[in-house]
Design a protein around this motif. Structure first.
Motif, mmCIF file in Angstrom:
data_model
loop_
_atom_site.group_PDB
_atom_site.id
_atom_site.type_symbol
_atom_site.label_atom_id
_atom_site.label_comp_id
_atom_site.label_asym_id
_atom_site.label_seq_id
_atom_site.Cartn_x
_atom_site.Cartn_y
_atom_site.Cartn_z
ATOM 1 N N PRO A 1 0.819 -1.226 0.000
ATOM 2 C CA PRO A 1 0.000 0.000 0.000
ATOM 3 C C PRO A 1 0.851 1.273 0.000
ATOM 4 O O PRO A 1 0.497 2.254 -0.664
ATOM 5 N N LEU A 2 1.982 1.224 0.714
ATOM 6 C CA LEU A 2 2.860 2.414 0.718
ATOM 7 C C LEU A 2 3.449 2.650 -0.666
ATOM 8 O O LEU A 2 3.503 3.781 -1.147
ATOM 9 N N LEU A 3 3.856 1.564 -1.301
ATOM 10 C CA LEU A 3 4.382 1.689 -2.673
ATOM 11 C C LEU A 3 3.289 2.198 -3.611
ATOM 12 O O LEU A 3 3.552 2.968 -4.542
ATOM 13 N N THR A 4 2.058 1.766 -3.358
ATOM 14 C CA THR A 4 0.935 2.195 -4.202
ATOM 15 C C THR A 4 0.728 3.703 -4.081
ATOM 16 O O THR A 4 0.466 4.385 -5.090
ATOM 17 N N LEU A 5 0.864 4.209 -2.863
ATOM 18 C CA LEU A 5 0.723 5.669 -2.684
ATOM 19 C C LEU A 5 1.810 6.419 -3.457
ATOM 20 O O LEU A 5 1.551 7.421 -4.105
ATOM 21 N N VAL A 6 3.030 5.878 -3.389
ATOM 22 C CA VAL A 6 4.136 6.491 -4.147
ATOM 23 C C VAL A 6 3.824 6.407 -5.642
ATOM 24 O O VAL A 6 4.025 7.375 -6.399
ATOM 25 N N ALA A 7 3.295 5.237 -6.060
ATOM 26 C CA ALA A 7 2.964 5.034 -7.480
ATOM 27 C C ALA A 7 1.913 6.033 -7.940
ATOM 28 O O ALA A 7 2.015 6.600 -9.039
ATOM 29 N N ASP A 8 0.916 6.265 -7.093
ATOM 30 C CA ASP A 8 -0.121 7.243 -7.432
ATOM 31 C C ASP A 8 0.512 8.623 -7.657
ATOM 32 O O ASP A 8 0.223 9.303 -8.640
ATOM 33 N N PHE A 9 1.385 8.982 -6.739
ATOM 34 C CA PHE A 9 2.007 10.307 -6.796
ATOM 35 C C PHE A 9 2.850 10.469 -8.057
ATOM 36 O O PHE A 9 2.696 11.436 -8.799
ATOM 37 N N VAL A 10 3.732 9.518 -8.321
ATOM 38 C CA VAL A 10 4.626 9.676 -9.495
ATOM 39 C C VAL A 10 3.855 9.514 -10.804
ATOM 40 O O VAL A 10 4.217 10.117 -11.822
ATOM 41 N N GLY A 11 2.793 8.729 -10.797
ATOM 42 C CA GLY A 11 1.956 8.591 -11.993
ATOM 43 C C GLY A 11 1.321 9.931 -12.347
ATOM 44 O O GLY A 11 1.319 10.357 -13.517
ATOM 45 N N ILE A 12 0.807 10.611 -11.310
ATOM 46 C CA ILE A 12 0.222 11.945 -11.524
ATOM 47 C C ILE A 12 1.301 12.914 -12.001
ATOM 48 O O ILE A 12 1.071 13.753 -12.879
ATOM 49 N N LEU A 13 2.500 12.747 -11.460
ATOM 50 C CA LEU A 13 3.641 13.576 -11.879
ATOM 51 C C LEU A 13 3.930 13.378 -13.375
ATOM 52 O O LEU A 13 4.230 14.324 -14.097
ATOM 53 N N GLY A 14 3.839 12.117 -13.826
ATOM 54 C CA GLY A 14 4.042 11.825 -15.255
ATOM 55 C C GLY A 14 3.010 12.555 -16.109
ATOM 56 O O GLY A 14 3.353 13.147 -17.158
ATOM 57 N N GLY A 15 1.775 12.526 -15.647
ATOM 58 C CA GLY A 15 0.721 13.240 -16.374
ATOM 59 C C GLY A 15 0.977 14.741 -16.371
ATOM 60 O O GLY A 15 0.750 15.431 -17.378
ATOM 61 N N LEU A 16 1.485 15.239 -15.247
ATOM 62 C CA LEU A 16 1.782 16.679 -15.110
ATOM 63 C C LEU A 16 2.831 17.106 -16.136
ATOM 64 O O LEU A 16 2.701 18.167 -16.771
ATOM 65 N N VAL A 17 3.838 16.269 -16.318
ATOM 66 C CA VAL A 17 4.905 16.583 -17.286
ATOM 67 C C VAL A 17 4.301 16.750 -18.674
ATOM 68 O O VAL A 17 4.605 17.698 -19.405
ATOM 69 N N VAL A 18 3.375 15.863 -19.054
ATOM 70 C CA VAL A 18 2.721 15.967 -20.369
ATOM 71 C C VAL A 18 1.868 17.217 -20.427
ATOM 72 O O VAL A 18 1.878 17.974 -21.417
#
Lengths: 380, 246
Positions: free
Chosen positions: A275-292
């Protein structure tokens, strides 16, 4: 120097009524096999019912010629004759016994059709295999539950010391790859969404799409897949190796239960870490979208983040994290089951590891589908 | 100490043991020998209760193993396997005290016992903080033996304890193990395929072949009065090629 072999009749008057006595001398090599067969056949007479191969003067023979000699003996026996080997010294006799005990193989032909198993037999066998697999799974689940109850009653009997180490291996060590993959997933999703949404002037909704898809679906799923490949495979291989090297037996003899010593620490570690990794994954995934969004759609960082915040509520994040707890449990329990079921040395460990990863991926998809249906049915 | 009555065990339709009767006397060192697949390791696993017989009964101290509390019985047995069976993520000390820890021994008692065992097996105290991968094969076996002796069991069961070691270390450790067995004065059951090793350690040898006892007795009896061609062949096969040069 190698002495060539020779075959001659030891009964000087030719065919005796009671049979032929063939004296084979020298050293037999597989390359001599054809000549040996020809020589023996040339010396035998059809009316002879008993043939004795006298090997008392044979100095050595190799595996190939042993097999040829035995095949010849079997051929004569099949023709109703009494063919026997006599006078072999210890080393020769040992080789003959070795090949004899191994049994004759049926001749194979490259053109012979493979043995066809009738369809009903195939169905029957497969059904039995499925029944056995289910039986062993239910037994495993039963054992896990029973041991879990004991672990709750007697927490000191669980090998807690391993939990931290497992968390470090599955969590801290796996963080870079989980982050990288989820960042790229967010990036790719952002690009794909941007192409479509740009056409209708809905650039800003890229943030909504990436945020919702990442937190509810892709973040937990991609994280679980990475953990399955890293930790699931590692658990199965590790416990499988312990099983084949009898370390699991050693546990039993030390009065330690493999579930409480091996399975529970790993399961607990993943249930905390995934679950902790999932929270990190959520954050960096949104970051990827932000870059686009910022580089490809001319959105400001602020606008993108505000839109993300507006599109998400706590349940979106929590629903993904909740799923990840079940993913974690499935990864650990399946990997440990495959590890404990390992048989047959290094090859068995490889088989267990592969089958663990395949079964875990299947389980993850099934759990994901169940959660998606449940969320849909309860409209949450 | 152990008695096996008409014990049979089948693995995947292949008989591993057929109708075996065997008695192991208390305080004696017994070696189970035989070629690979003869059933000697299965016999040892039956004695420690890792496997249950398909037919027959295994008695430990006159009590049927199947009817006893295995967890309790195993505190009276120490088991050593070929590669030591040490847990790679635990230090030598952690491996040794594992069982005592779970049984709730206080740290002072544990430490005292570990030091006692280290002295007994001539193991350096600083080596106790090393992981199994940092120890030599001989040291790993010593740690495994110390772990088996931690609870001061009545019986020591050893499955090819020196099988994975190179000959030089093996010979040295043979002498040390033999001295340890003498000092601890326990019932020892040892599995090996090496008849000279069996003769070195044990007063009573049990030669297995195809799941049956081919012959049992002293090394002298096996060598001078082989009960069958197999026994004679097994002994001849293990004669060193150096003998022919002597």
């Amino acid at each position: 120097m190698n002495e060539e072999f020779s075959v001659k009749r030891a009964d000087p008057h030719g065919a005796a009524r009671e049979g032929a006595h063939l004296l084979i001398s020298g050293r037999l090599d597989f390359r001599d096999s054809a000549r040996l067969k020809r020589a023996i056949r040339g010396l035998l007479k059809p009316e002879e019912s008993t043939i004795r191969f006298d090997l008392s003067n044979l100095q050595a023979l190799d595996g190939g010629s042993t097999a040829v000699l035995l095949a010849l003996q079997q051929e004569l026996q099949a023709a109703g004759k009494n063919a026997e080997v006599i006078g072999a010294e210890d080393r020769v006799r040992a080789l003959l016994e070795l090949y004899q005990n191994h049994g004759a193989c049926a001749p194979t032909s490259p053109h012979s059709a493979p043995h066809r198993v009738p369809i009903f037999e195939q169905i029957g066998r497969t059904s039995l295999e499925i029944r056995d697999a289910l039986q062993s799974w239910f037994a495993y689940v039963g054992d896990v539950l029973a041991q879990a109850l004991i672990a709750i009653r007697l927490p000191a009997t669980v090998h807690w010391r391993d939990v931290g180490r497992m968390m470090e291996r599955a969590g801290a060590d796996g963080l870079p790859i989980v982050a990288l993959i989820n960042f790229l997933v967010g990036l790719v999703m952002g690009f794909q969404a941007a192409v479509q949404l740009k056409q209708i002037g809905a650039n800003l909704f890229v943030a909504d799409l990436v945020a919702l898809a990442q937190t509810r679906e892709l973040g937990p799923l991609m994280t679980a897949i990475v953990v399955a490949g890293r930790s699931g495979a590692a658990f199965a291989a590790e416990i499988g190796t312990m099983q084949v090297s009898e370390e699991v037996d050693a546990l039993h003899t030390l009065r330690l239960n493999p579930y409480r010593f091996l399975v529970f620490p790993r399961t607990l570690a993943l249930i905390i870490v995934v679950p902790l990794l999932t929270l990190v994954a959520d954050f960096v995934g949104i970051l990827g979208g932000l870059v686009v969004g910022v580089t490809g759609l001319d959105l400001s960082v602020n606008a993108y983040l505000i839109e993300t915040r507006l599109s998400l509520d706590a349940w979106d994040v929590f629903s993904g994290v909740l799923k990840s707890v079940f993913f974690a449990g499935a990864i650990a329990l399946i990997a440990c089951q495959r590890g404990l079921a390992t048989r047959g040395g290094a090859e068995g460990v490889g088989r267990s590891t592969t089958s663990a990863v395949v079964a875990i991926l299947f389980a993850i998809i099934v759990i994901d589908a169940v959660f998606t249906v449940l969320y849909h049915v309860f409209d949450i | 100490m152990f008695e096996l009555r008409r014990v049979s065990k089948i693995y995947d339709e292949t008989p591993a043991l057929s109708d075996v009767n065997l008695a192991i006397r208390s305080g004696e060192t017994t070696a189970l020998i035989g070629p690979s697949g003869s059933g000697k390791s299965t016999l040892l696993r039956l004695m420690i209760g890792l496997t249950a017989p398909d037919r027959g009964t295994v008695f430990f101290d006159r009590v049927d193993l199947a009817a006893s509390d295995l967890l309790k019985v195993r505190t009276r047995m120490g088991y050593v396997i070929q590669d030591g069976g040490l847990f790679p993520h635990l230090t030598a000390r952690q491996n040794i005290v594992l069982m005592a820890e779970h049984l709730g021994w206080d740290p002072v008692r544990r430490e005292h016992r570990v030091e006692e065992l280290a002295m007994l097996s001539d193991f350096p105290l600083d080596g106790l903080e090393r992981f199994p991968s940092q120890l030599s094969g001989g040291q790993r076996q010593r740690v495994s033996l110390m772990r088996a002796l931690m609870l001061d069991p009545d019986v020591l069961l050893l499955d090819e304890p020196l099988g994975a070691l190179d000959p030089m270390i093996r010979v040295g450790l043979q002498a040390e193990l033999s001295a340890i067995f003498e000092r601890v004065a326990k019932t020892v059951v040892l599995v090996t395929h090496d008849i000279s090793e069996a003769g070195f350690f044990a007063s009573h040898l049990v030669l297995m072949n195809e799941g049956r006892i081919a012959q049992s007795g002293s090394l002298r009896e096996l060598v001078h009065e082989p009960a069958s061609d197999f026994v004679a062949a097994f002994i001849n096969a293990q004669r060193s090629p150096l003998e022919s040069l002597a």
